[in-house]
Design a protein around this motif. Structure first.
Motif, PDB file in Angstrom:
ATOM      1  N   LEU A 109      18.735  -3.084  38.899  1.00 34.13           N
ATOM      2  CA  LEU A 109      18.091  -2.624  40.143  1.00 34.13           C
ATOM      3  C   LEU A 109      18.143  -3.768  41.152  1.00 34.13           C
ATOM      4  CD1 LEU A 109      14.781  -0.618  39.518  1.00 34.13           C
ATOM      5  CD2 LEU A 109      16.792   0.048  40.816  1.00 34.13           C
ATOM      6  N   SER A 110      19.135  -3.750  42.013  1.00 32.83           N
ATOM      7  CA  SER A 110      19.329  -4.918  42.880  1.00 32.83           C
ATOM      8  C   SER A 110      18.483  -4.851  44.160  1.00 32.83           C
ATOM      9  CB  SER A 110      20.811  -5.079  43.216  1.00 32.83           C
ATOM     10  OG  SER A 110      21.284  -3.872  43.762  1.00 32.83           O
ATOM     11  N   SER A 111      18.081  -3.668  44.559  1.00 33.27           N
ATOM     12  CA  SER A 111      17.296  -3.573  45.798  1.00 33.27           C
ATOM     13  C   SER A 111      15.846  -3.972  45.560  1.00 33.27           C
ATOM     14  CB  SER A 111      17.369  -2.135  46.334  1.00 33.27           C
ATOM     15  OG  SER A 111      16.149  -1.757  46.917  1.00 33.27           O
ATOM     16  N   ARG A 112      15.406  -4.978  46.310  1.00 30.46           N
ATOM     17  CA  ARG A 112      14.052  -5.492  46.161  1.00 30.46           C
ATOM     18  C   ARG A 112      13.002  -4.404  46.400  1.00 30.46           C
ATOM     19  NH1 ARG A 112      11.477 -10.777  47.056  1.00 30.46           N
ATOM     20  NH2 ARG A 112      13.520 -11.727  47.066  1.00 30.46           N
ATOM     21  N   GLY A 113      13.235  -3.587  47.400  1.00 28.00           N
ATOM     22  CA  GLY A 113      12.282  -2.531  47.740  1.00 28.00           C
ATOM     23  C   GLY A 113      12.172  -1.493  46.626  1.00 28.00           C
ATOM     24  N   GLU A 114      13.321  -1.148  46.083  1.00 28.88           N
ATOM     25  CA  GLU A 114      13.337  -0.180  44.982  1.00 28.88           C
ATOM     26  C   GLU A 114      12.589  -0.737  43.772  1.00 28.88           C
ATOM     27  OE1 GLU A 114      16.931   2.048  43.058  1.00 28.88           O
ATOM     28  OE2 GLU A 114      17.555   1.321  45.033  1.00 28.88           O
ATOM     29  N   ARG A 115      12.833  -2.018  43.492  1.00 22.61           N
ATOM     30  CA  ARG A 115      12.153  -2.647  42.353  1.00 22.61           C
ATOM     31  C   ARG A 115      10.652  -2.647  42.563  1.00 22.61           C
ATOM     32  NH1 ARG A 115      15.900  -6.803  42.690  1.00 22.61           N
ATOM     33  NH2 ARG A 115      14.323  -8.322  43.274  1.00 22.61           N
ATOM     34  N   LYS A 116      10.244  -2.928  43.777  1.00 26.91           N
ATOM     35  CA  LYS A 116       8.809  -2.977  44.076  1.00 26.91           C
ATOM     36  C   LYS A 116       8.169  -1.616  43.764  1.00 26.91           C
ATOM     37  CE  LYS A 116       5.958  -4.954  47.774  1.00 26.91           C
ATOM     38  NZ  LYS A 116       4.828  -4.106  47.813  1.00 26.91           N
ATOM     39  N   ASP A 117       8.850  -0.556  44.166  1.00 25.28           N
ATOM     40  CA  ASP A 117       8.320   0.791  43.908  1.00 25.28           C
ATOM     41  C   ASP A 117       8.222   1.079  42.415  1.00 25.28           C
ATOM     42  OD1 ASP A 117       8.213   1.156  46.579  1.00 25.28           O
ATOM     43  OD2 ASP A 117       9.993   2.440  46.737  1.00 25.28           O
ATOM     44  N   VAL A 118       9.303   0.768  41.699  1.00 21.02           N
ATOM     45  CA  VAL A 118       9.343   1.049  40.262  1.00 21.02           C
ATOM     46  C   VAL A 118       8.253   0.251  39.538  1.00 21.02           C
ATOM     47  CG1 VAL A 118      10.703   0.675  38.156  1.00 21.02           C
ATOM     48  CG2 VAL A 118      11.778   1.658  40.186  1.00 21.02           C
ATOM     49  N   VAL A 119       8.157  -1.040  39.864  1.00 22.04           N
ATOM     50  CA  VAL A 119       7.195  -1.908  39.185  1.00 22.04           C
ATOM     51  C   VAL A 119       5.773  -1.446  39.482  1.00 22.04           C
ATOM     52  CG1 VAL A 119       6.260  -4.259  39.140  1.00 22.04           C
ATOM     53  CG2 VAL A 119       8.748  -3.895  39.058  1.00 22.04           C
ATOM     54  N   GLU A 120       5.520  -1.074  40.710  1.00 18.10           N
ATOM     55  CA  GLU A 120       4.181  -0.614  41.075  1.00 18.10           C
ATOM     56  C   GLU A 120       3.813   0.663  40.312  1.00 18.10           C
ATOM     57  OE1 GLU A 120       2.755  -1.660  44.674  1.00 18.10           O
ATOM     58  OE2 GLU A 120       1.807   0.245  45.202  1.00 18.10           O
TER      59      GLU A 120
END
Ligand code: ADP
Ligand code: ADP
Length: 228
Positions: A109-120
């Protein structure tokens, strides 16, 4: 979605037969694998998790979509698998949030924004959002197990394997952890190994009892009630 295990056998080099012609069909939802220490539960789970090889037998995961030959197509299994081993280590100084972000990056998952959503989403689902900045070394047993589930859920698995997860948890943490598994089991296969009868009889609509490498019985808790 179903896991079909047929005639699975494994003898260790020391001559211990840990799996003796194991045949089981495991549907979606919570499936409990009950047995005393040494029954072969961990060997079965490590084999399903592609971490060790069996001597013979076959395992198929169907409708994932398509069918995966679990013993042969290890990469394909790993893409749909979440595995929580019995004792897993954590980096004690890293926060839950940073660790999940790092693991998401490793998953591609290279997109920081996408990762933030998933992690949250995972932190909320596992009830760890309030402690997301806390170092993992300071987590209680229950928090650590829920963090393990968050890790296991990262790749959107279809099959989740959890080996003796509630050892050492107090009753409240244990029931919180169980509720989380039940919720996850609505979507995927959750295979839970334990030596505690109430873990499976209360939670799992399907279960199997193993001893000395063999499946003694499989069915519903109701069907087995006289034996438990
Ligand atoms: P369980 O998870 O139900 O406690 P295991 O799969 O860990 O059962 O063990 C089944 C049997 O296989 C036990 O007798 C155990 O000592 C033996 N065993 C497990 N792993 C190994 C190994 N790597 N080498 C030799 N024997 C093993
Ligand atoms: P479990 O709690 O699942 O039975 P153990 O604590 O028995 O697992 O085993 C921990 C590790 O030691 C595993 O990697 C297992 O393969 C290995 N192991 C277990 N029994 C033996 C054995 N008799 N000989 C060699 N390795 C073993």
């Amino acid at each position: 979605m179903q896991l079909h295990i047929t005639g699975l056998s494994k003898t260790y080099p020391n001559g211990v037969q840990a799996l003796d012609d194991v045949t089981l069909s495991i549907p979606r939802g919570m499936f409990g694998l009950l047995g005393p220490n040494g029954a072969g539960k961990s060997t079965l789970m490590r084999t399903l998790a592609t971490l060790q090889d069996a001597d013979s037998g076959s395992v198929q995961l169907t409708d994932v979509p398509g069918t995966i030959n679990v013993l042969r197509d290890k990469d394909a299994v790993r893409r749909v698998l979440g595995y929580l081993p019995q004792d897993f280590g954590v980096y004690p100084k890293v926060s839950a949030e940073d660790m999940l972000d790092h693991l998401a990056q490793l998953k591609g998952l290279s997109s920081r924004g996408e990762r933030k959503d998933v992690v949250e989403r995972l932190l909320k689902q596992t009830n760890l959002h309030d402690v997301r900045k806390k170092a993992l070394g300071g987590f209680s047993g229950g928090m650590r197990q829920r963090f393990g589930i968050a890790q296991a859920l990262l790749g959107n698995p279809k099959l989740i394997i959890v080996d003796e997860p509630t050892a050492g948890l107090d009753p409240e943490e244990r029931s919180r952890f169980h509720n989380l598994l039940v919720e996850i089991g609505e979507e995927v296969i959750v295979l839970l190994s334990t030596h505690i009868v109430s873990d499976v009889s209360d939670l799992c609509p399907h279960l199997a009892i193993m001893n000395k490498g063999r499946v003694l019985l499989s069915g519903t808790p109701q069907a087995l009630v006289g034996l438990l």
